[in-house]
Scaffold this motif. Structure first.
Motif, PDB file in Angstrom:
ATOM      1  N   THR A   1     -26.771  26.933  34.907  1.00 28.43           N
ATOM      2  CA  THR A   1     -26.598  25.935  33.859  1.00 28.43           C
ATOM      3  C   THR A   1     -27.465  26.318  32.662  1.00 28.43           C
ATOM      4  OG1 THR A   1     -28.422  24.556  34.612  1.00 28.43           O
ATOM      5  CG2 THR A   1     -26.240  24.116  35.590  1.00 28.43           C
ATOM      6  N   ALA A   2     -27.187  25.717  31.532  1.00 26.00           N
ATOM      7  CA  ALA A   2     -27.991  25.973  30.334  1.00 26.00           C
ATOM      8  C   ALA A   2     -29.446  25.583  30.570  1.00 26.00           C
ATOM      9  CB  ALA A   2     -27.413  25.225  29.135  1.00 26.00           C
ATOM     10  N   ALA A   3     -29.648  24.478  31.279  1.00 30.96           N
ATOM     11  CA  ALA A   3     -31.020  24.033  31.571  1.00 30.96           C
ATOM     12  C   ALA A   3     -31.742  25.048  32.465  1.00 30.96           C
ATOM     13  CB  ALA A   3     -30.993  22.664  32.226  1.00 30.96           C
ATOM     14  N   GLN A   4     -31.047  25.571  33.475  1.00 34.29           N
ATOM     15  CA  GLN A   4     -31.652  26.590  34.338  1.00 34.29           C
ATOM     16  C   GLN A   4     -32.022  27.828  33.526  1.00 34.29           C
ATOM     17  OE1 GLN A   4     -28.504  26.896  37.377  1.00 34.29           O
ATOM     18  NE2 GLN A   4     -30.153  26.758  38.892  1.00 34.29           N
ATOM     19  N   GLU A   5     -31.093  28.276  32.687  1.00 28.26           N
ATOM     20  CA  GLU A   5     -31.339  29.466  31.866  1.00 28.26           C
ATOM     21  C   GLU A   5     -32.578  29.277  30.989  1.00 28.26           C
ATOM     22  OE1 GLU A   5     -29.953  32.472  31.372  1.00 28.26           O
ATOM     23  OE2 GLU A   5     -28.179  32.346  32.641  1.00 28.26           O
ATOM     24  N   SER A   6     -32.648  28.147  30.336  1.00 28.30           N
ATOM     25  CA  SER A   6     -33.765  27.877  29.438  1.00 28.30           C
ATOM     26  C   SER A   6     -35.091  27.848  30.193  1.00 28.30           C
ATOM     27  CB  SER A   6     -33.529  26.545  28.722  1.00 28.30           C
ATOM     28  OG  SER A   6     -34.635  26.218  27.920  1.00 28.30           O
ATOM     29  N   TYR A   7     -35.134  27.105  31.289  1.00 32.72           N
ATOM     30  CA  TYR A   7     -36.378  26.983  32.056  1.00 32.72           C
ATOM     31  C   TYR A   7     -36.754  28.317  32.688  1.00 32.72           C
ATOM     32  CZ  TYR A   7     -39.890  24.765  35.051  1.00 32.72           C
ATOM     33  OH  TYR A   7     -41.060  24.403  35.674  1.00 32.72           O
ATOM     34  N   LEU A   8     -35.766  29.046  33.172  1.00 27.22           N
ATOM     35  CA  LEU A   8     -36.019  30.351  33.775  1.00 27.22           C
ATOM     36  C   LEU A   8     -36.650  31.301  32.764  1.00 27.22           C
ATOM     37  CD1 LEU A   8     -35.735  32.152  36.245  1.00 27.22           C
ATOM     38  CD2 LEU A   8     -33.374  32.578  35.591  1.00 27.22           C
ATOM     39  N   HIS A   9     -36.139  31.313  31.546  1.00 29.59           N
ATOM     40  CA  HIS A   9     -36.701  32.178  30.510  1.00 29.59           C
ATOM     41  C   HIS A   9     -38.107  31.735  30.115  1.00 29.59           C
ATOM     42  CE1 HIS A   9     -33.483  35.028  29.662  1.00 29.59           C
ATOM     43  NE2 HIS A   9     -32.664  34.062  30.025  1.00 29.59           N
ATOM     44  N   THR A  10     -38.356  30.440  30.083  1.00 27.97           N
ATOM     45  CA  THR A  10     -39.699  29.939  29.787  1.00 27.97           C
ATOM     46  C   THR A  10     -40.691  30.391  30.856  1.00 27.97           C
ATOM     47  OG1 THR A  10     -38.856  28.010  28.606  1.00 27.97           O
ATOM     48  CG2 THR A  10     -41.100  27.846  29.479  1.00 27.97           C
ATOM     49  N   LEU A  11     -40.321  30.206  32.119  1.00 25.47           N
ATOM     50  CA  LEU A  11     -41.201  30.605  33.219  1.00 25.47           C
ATOM     51  C   LEU A  11     -41.428  32.113  33.241  1.00 25.47           C
ATOM     52  CD1 LEU A  11     -39.792  28.345  36.076  1.00 25.47           C
ATOM     53  CD2 LEU A  11     -42.034  28.126  34.991  1.00 25.47           C
ATOM     54  N   ALA A  12     -40.360  32.881  33.032  1.00 20.87           N
ATOM     55  CA  ALA A  12     -40.472  34.339  33.050  1.00 20.87           C
ATOM     56  C   ALA A  12     -41.398  34.819  31.936  1.00 20.87           C
ATOM     57  CB  ALA A  12     -39.093  34.969  32.917  1.00 20.87           C
ATOM     58  N   ARG A  13     -41.272  34.225  30.760  1.00 14.89           N
ATOM     59  CA  ARG A  13     -42.143  34.592  29.644  1.00 14.89           C
ATOM     60  C   ARG A  13     -43.602  34.314  30.003  1.00 14.89           C
ATOM     61  NH1 ARG A  13     -39.444  32.226  26.010  1.00 14.89           N
ATOM     62  NH2 ARG A  13     -40.460  30.216  26.145  1.00 14.89           N
ATOM     63  N   GLU A  14     -43.871  33.153  30.612  1.00 12.14           N
ATOM     64  CA  GLU A  14     -45.239  32.807  30.999  1.00 12.14           C
ATOM     65  C   GLU A  14     -45.776  33.754  32.068  1.00 12.14           C
ATOM     66  OE1 GLU A  14     -45.584  28.709  32.112  1.00 12.14           O
ATOM     67  OE2 GLU A  14     -44.950  28.011  30.142  1.00 12.14           O
ATOM     68  N   ALA A  15     -44.884  34.230  32.943  1.00 10.89           N
ATOM     69  CA  ALA A  15     -45.297  35.131  34.027  1.00 10.89           C
ATOM     70  C   ALA A  15     -45.285  36.592  33.594  1.00 10.89           C
ATOM     71  CB  ALA A  15     -44.372  34.940  35.231  1.00 10.89           C
ATOM     72  N   GLY A  16     -44.831  36.862  32.368  1.00 15.59           N
ATOM     73  CA  GLY A  16     -44.767  38.238  31.886  1.00 15.59           C
ATOM     74  C   GLY A  16     -43.685  39.051  32.580  1.00 15.59           C
ATOM     75  N   GLU A  17     -42.596  38.392  32.943  1.00 13.53           N
ATOM     76  CA  GLU A  17     -41.512  39.055  33.659  1.00 13.53           C
ATOM     77  C   GLU A  17     -40.210  38.931  32.890  1.00 13.53           C
ATOM     78  OE1 GLU A  17     -41.202  38.127  37.780  1.00 13.53           O
ATOM     79  OE2 GLU A  17     -43.364  37.980  38.021  1.00 13.53           O
ATOM     80  N   GLU A  18     -39.247  39.756  33.268  1.00 15.17           N
ATOM     81  CA  GLU A  18     -37.912  39.731  32.685  1.00 15.17           C
ATOM     82  C   GLU A  18     -36.979  38.920  33.582  1.00 15.17           C
ATOM     83  OE1 GLU A  18     -36.837  41.215  29.769  1.00 15.17           O
ATOM     84  OE2 GLU A  18     -38.953  41.669  29.413  1.00 15.17           O
ATOM     85  N   VAL A  19     -35.969  38.313  32.981  1.00 18.60           N
ATOM     86  CA  VAL A  19     -34.943  37.600  33.739  1.00 18.60           C
ATOM     87  C   VAL A  19     -33.770  38.559  33.942  1.00 18.60           C
ATOM     88  CG1 VAL A  19     -33.331  35.657  33.742  1.00 18.60           C
ATOM     89  CG2 VAL A  19     -35.624  35.377  32.769  1.00 18.60           C
TER      90      VAL A  19
END
Length: 74
Positions: A32-50
């Motif tokens: 979902t759009a919400a999953q995509e957005s949150y996933l990218h936020t978390l990945a950025r904070e963790a220094g990882e790629e989605v």
């Protein structure tokens, strides 16, 4: 609000309503759009790629992993 015949089980044990993503009927659909957005936020904070091409279920599992890594979430 009226109880819908579940004996209040959802309020007594909210975890009972949580299904494993592998059991989701829509788990193979795109996130979902919400999953995509949150996933990218978390990945950025963790220094990882989605990774590209995740399913809804895979995105959910990755969100759980990244929440544990970043200390966010539950």
């Amino acid at each position: 609000m009226a109880d819908r015949g579940n004996g209040g089980a959802d309020r007594a044990n909210p975890e009972a309503a949580i299904k494993d993503p592998d059991e989701w009927v829509t788990g193979d659909e795109p996130p979902t759009a919400a999953q995509e957005s949150y996933l990218h936020t978390l990945a950025r904070e963790a220094g990882e790629e989605v990774p590209e091409g995740l399913t809804k279920a895979e995105a959910s599992r990755r969100i759980d992993e990244l929440q544990a890594e970043t200390g966010r979430g539950r």
